[in-house]
Scaffold this active site. Structure first.
Site, PDB file in Angstrom:
ATOM      1  N   HIS A  62     -19.455  -1.173 -38.328  1.00 15.84           N
ATOM      2  CA  HIS A  62     -20.201  -2.512 -38.508  1.00 15.84           C
ATOM      3  C   HIS A  62     -21.652  -2.395 -38.074  1.00 15.84           C
ATOM      4  O   HIS A  62     -22.553  -2.654 -38.447  1.00 15.84           O
ATOM      5  CB  HIS A  62     -19.438  -3.631 -37.953  1.00 15.84           C
ATOM      6  CG  HIS A  62     -19.851  -5.084 -38.129  1.00 15.84           C
ATOM      7  ND1 HIS A  62     -20.614  -5.530 -37.285  1.00 15.84           N
ATOM      8  CD2 HIS A  62     -19.976  -5.917 -39.238  1.00 15.84           C
ATOM      9  CE1 HIS A  62     -20.967  -6.803 -37.694  1.00 15.84           C
ATOM     10  NE2 HIS A  62     -20.765  -7.114 -39.166  1.00 15.84           N
ATOM     11  N   SER A  80     -23.562 -10.301 -42.497  1.00 17.09           N
ATOM     12  CA  SER A  80     -23.830  -9.346 -41.234  1.00 17.09           C
ATOM     13  C   SER A  80     -24.777  -8.295 -41.858  1.00 17.09           C
ATOM     14  O   SER A  80     -25.631  -7.744 -40.891  1.00 17.09           O
ATOM     15  CB  SER A  80     -22.653  -8.475 -41.186  1.00 17.09           C
ATOM     16  OG  SER A  80     -21.679  -9.099 -40.020  1.00 17.09           O
ATOM     17  N   ASP A 104     -23.667  -6.201 -30.975  1.00 14.61           N
ATOM     18  CA  ASP A 104     -22.522  -5.821 -31.861  1.00 14.61           C
ATOM     19  C   ASP A 104     -21.510  -5.063 -31.317  1.00 14.61           C
ATOM     20  O   ASP A 104     -20.858  -4.980 -30.366  1.00 14.61           O
ATOM     21  CB  ASP A 104     -23.074  -5.240 -33.367  1.00 14.61           C
ATOM     22  CG  ASP A 104     -22.452  -5.524 -34.430  1.00 14.61           C
ATOM     23  OD1 ASP A 104     -21.433  -5.059 -34.611  1.00 14.61           O
ATOM     24  OD2 ASP A 104     -23.069  -6.326 -35.301  1.00 14.61           O
TER      25      ASP A 104
END
Ligand SMILES: [Ca+2]
Ligand SMILES: [Ca+2]
Ligand SMILES: [Ca+2]
Ligand SMILES: [Ca+2]
Length: 588
Positions: A221, A382, A167
């Site tokens: 994220h 996600s 990621d």
């Protein structure tokens, strides 16, 4: 003539647009005026054959991996590994793109050349917002959660499980993650040496493929995703991850704008695979990519469970043909595709659905760790994927040695929808992620149709192997319908011909409906379906609906047996695998 000419012009324009677009997207956010070209060579020795010097001069050329295909194949696992050594990444100033592409295309050693694709994180951003972790335990009427609390009665995970977050870079110092970070014990920090010889200097806590340096750069994220899967549980701080004990490997492949390059993603998957990850979480989405597929095949061959977000276009994954969620080129379910549901257990409007989705998990307003020892809610598939990655970690803790086929089947079979919504939802999202059911925790309510995951590895033949997966009810009542699915998979490379699925049903059952792509007939208490040929990696399924005799005895055991026969094309010896399931008749 004119038509043909126009068509040709159209194609050229389309082709040059698709070449230029990725560069513009990337350049627009990084101010880099260079882009990268992916090259596949006829064999891995291309470099030593001098292709690089002759064609590319002094341009920067990067390898994706130095590992041989056989390095990935765990003992007893079938060999499907790609050869990532054949791929090269060439950095090219934007002005020289077309000439370099032309040069490379002429080279006989080069089998494929194109501009690298760009991927983006599969997240729906929203405003900072604190909330309860309803995804783990939902006390509202809908009870839309993954039953984590019941699952934790059985296990909270093992520190030996490594979950790679491929990621944007996990915050290694976050108060609720710092004790959970995977450390490469064979690498000495900051001495400028590759102590463990894995090809990465000073990679003590993972690698950053965007900047080509040890992991350290972190973004929101990735940190959020890591916390969902594996924030430290029961430590009096912040949130609880699904897996309280697993270690988090940070592999950075997305830049600060949440965009990732194709080869970096493949290299990141490869790094995680080579360095001991048992689960890889990919909360990213983009177009299909052969190089990513090869990296995923290698991970699968090496026994790693790959989990991917379904993506957030609100569309059909199969039609969108997304990677990595649909990166299953040989038809084997190698990637656990995860869609999103909301607090009410309804599909999230943004969530993709369809063929490549294997399970749905909460993905709307999920609270987790973010930079600066903070917590906030974010939405997107996600956020759903790491819930499933955490459940994969719990499953591995309670089933040591389980391979990806078993883990994916267990997670998928733990959550088939039941009741009225079943037909639409099973087709679109397959089921709710249910950690307790996946782990087989007692005390979970037993619905009338509770699938029993029974997977048989199959017998070994010449080049082909058969696998058989049965699903059916655990319990039922007199007069009820029970559904069975019988799925056969050719797990080898060779073609299986004359494939026959035979389902033998109990005298207390009556066949109501049958659906399959083959031609089926009923003979006494056998349903016999001729399924034709199955190429390596292909699978076929039959769906059977039976009705239990209204006069069936209470507590009777209804036995259903499925068998598959096939032979390797060109050889005479037939093979068979069989699997038996039992359903108890419960009277109210
Ligand atoms: Ca190293
Ligand atoms: Ca070192
Ligand atoms: Ca915590
Ligand atoms: Ca899948």
């Amino acid at each position: 003539m004119t038509k043909i000419h126009l068509l040709t012009v159209g194609l050229i324009v389309a082709a040059s647009l698709s070449l230029i677009l990725p560069m513009q997207v990337w350049a627009g956010v990084t101010n880099k005026d260079e882009l990268r070209v992916l090259v596949k060579l006829r064999d891995w020795k291309g470099e030593t054959a001098g292709w690089q010097k002759g064609v590319l001069g002094a341009r920067e050329v990067r390898l994706i991996s130095r590992r041989k295909p056989r390095d990935y194949v765990a003992a007893g696992k079938r060999k499907i590994a790609g050869d990532l050594r054949r791929w090269r990444v060439v950095t090219v100033p934007s002005g020289e793109l077309s000439s370099v592409l032309e040069e490379l295309k002429k080279d006989k050693i080069v089998t494929e050349v194109r501009v690298e694709q760009i991927y983006r994180e599969a997240m729906v951003p929203n405003d900072p917002y604190f909330n309860q972790q309803y995804g783990l335990l939902n006390t509202s009427q809908s009870q839309a959660d993954i039953n984590a609390v019941l699952a934790w009665d059985k296990t909270t995970g093992l520190a030996s499980t490594v979950i790679a977050i491929v990621d944007g870079g996990v915050d290694l110092t976050h108060e609720d993650l710092q004790h959970k970070i995977w450390l490469n014990s064979r690498e000495a920090q900051g001495n400028g040496k590759d102590d463990d010889g894995n090809g990465f200097v000073d990679d003590v806590a993972g690698w950053d493929f965007v900047e080509n340096k040890p992991a350290g750069y972190a973004n929101t994220h990735a940190t959020h995703v890591a916390g969902i899967a594996a924030a430290e549980g029961n430590n009096g701080i912040g949130v609880a991850g699904v897996d309280w004990q697993a270690r988090v490997m940070s592999v950075r492949v997305l830049n600060r704008y949440g965009l990732g390059r194709e080869a970096d993603i493949a290299a990141g998957i490869d790094y995680a695979t080579a360095n001991g990850a048992k689960v890889i979480n990919l909360s990213i989405a983009g177009g299909r990519s052969q190089i990513i597929e090869e990296a995923i095949e290698n991970a699968y061959a090496a026994g790693v469970v790959v989990v991917a977000a379904a993506g957030n276009q609100g569309g059909d994954t199969g039609l969108l043909n997304l990677a990595p969620v649909c990166s299953e080129p040989v038809g084997i379910n190698m990637v656990l595709g995860v869609g999103a549901i909301d607090e009410d257990g309804e599909p999230a409007s943004f969530s993709n659905f369809g063929r490549c989705v294997d399970i749905a998990a909460p993905g709307k307003r999920i609270i987790s760790t973010v930079l600066g020892n903070r917590y906030r809610s974010m939405s997107g598939t996600s956020m759903s994927a790491p819930l499933a990655a955490g459940v994969a970690g719990l499953y591995l803790a309670s089933h040591p040695g389980a391979g990806p086929m078993e883990v994916i089947a267990a997670i998928k079979n733990g959550g088939l929808f039941t009741g009225e919504k079943a037909s639409l939802w099973n087709e679109r999202y397959k089921g709710y992620l249910d950690a307790a059911k996946v782990l087989g925790v007692a005390g979970v309510e037993t619905p009338m149709v509770s699938p029993v995951p029974t997977s048989v590895p199959g017998v070994s033949g010449g080049v082909f192997k058969l696998g058989l997966i049965r699903q059916g009810a655990l319990e039922t009542a007199p007069g009820n319908e029970v559904n069975y699915q019988v799925r056969v998979e050719n797990m080898g490379m060779g073609v299986a011909s004359g494939v026959i699925i035979k389902d033998s049903f109990d005298r207390d059952l009556r066949l109501v409906a049958e659906k399959s792509s083959g031609s089926c007939r009923v003979s006494r208490r056998d349903v016999i379906c001729e399924m034709g040929e199955l190429a390596g990696g292909e699978s076929r399924q039959i769906d059977l609906v039976y009705q239990v005799d209204a006069l069936a005895r209470c507590r009777a055991r209804i036995i259903n047996r499925a068998e598959v026969y096939a032979q390797e094309q060109g050889l005479s010896r037939r093979q068979a695998v069989s699997e038996r399931t039992e359903t108890r008749v419960i009277c109210k």
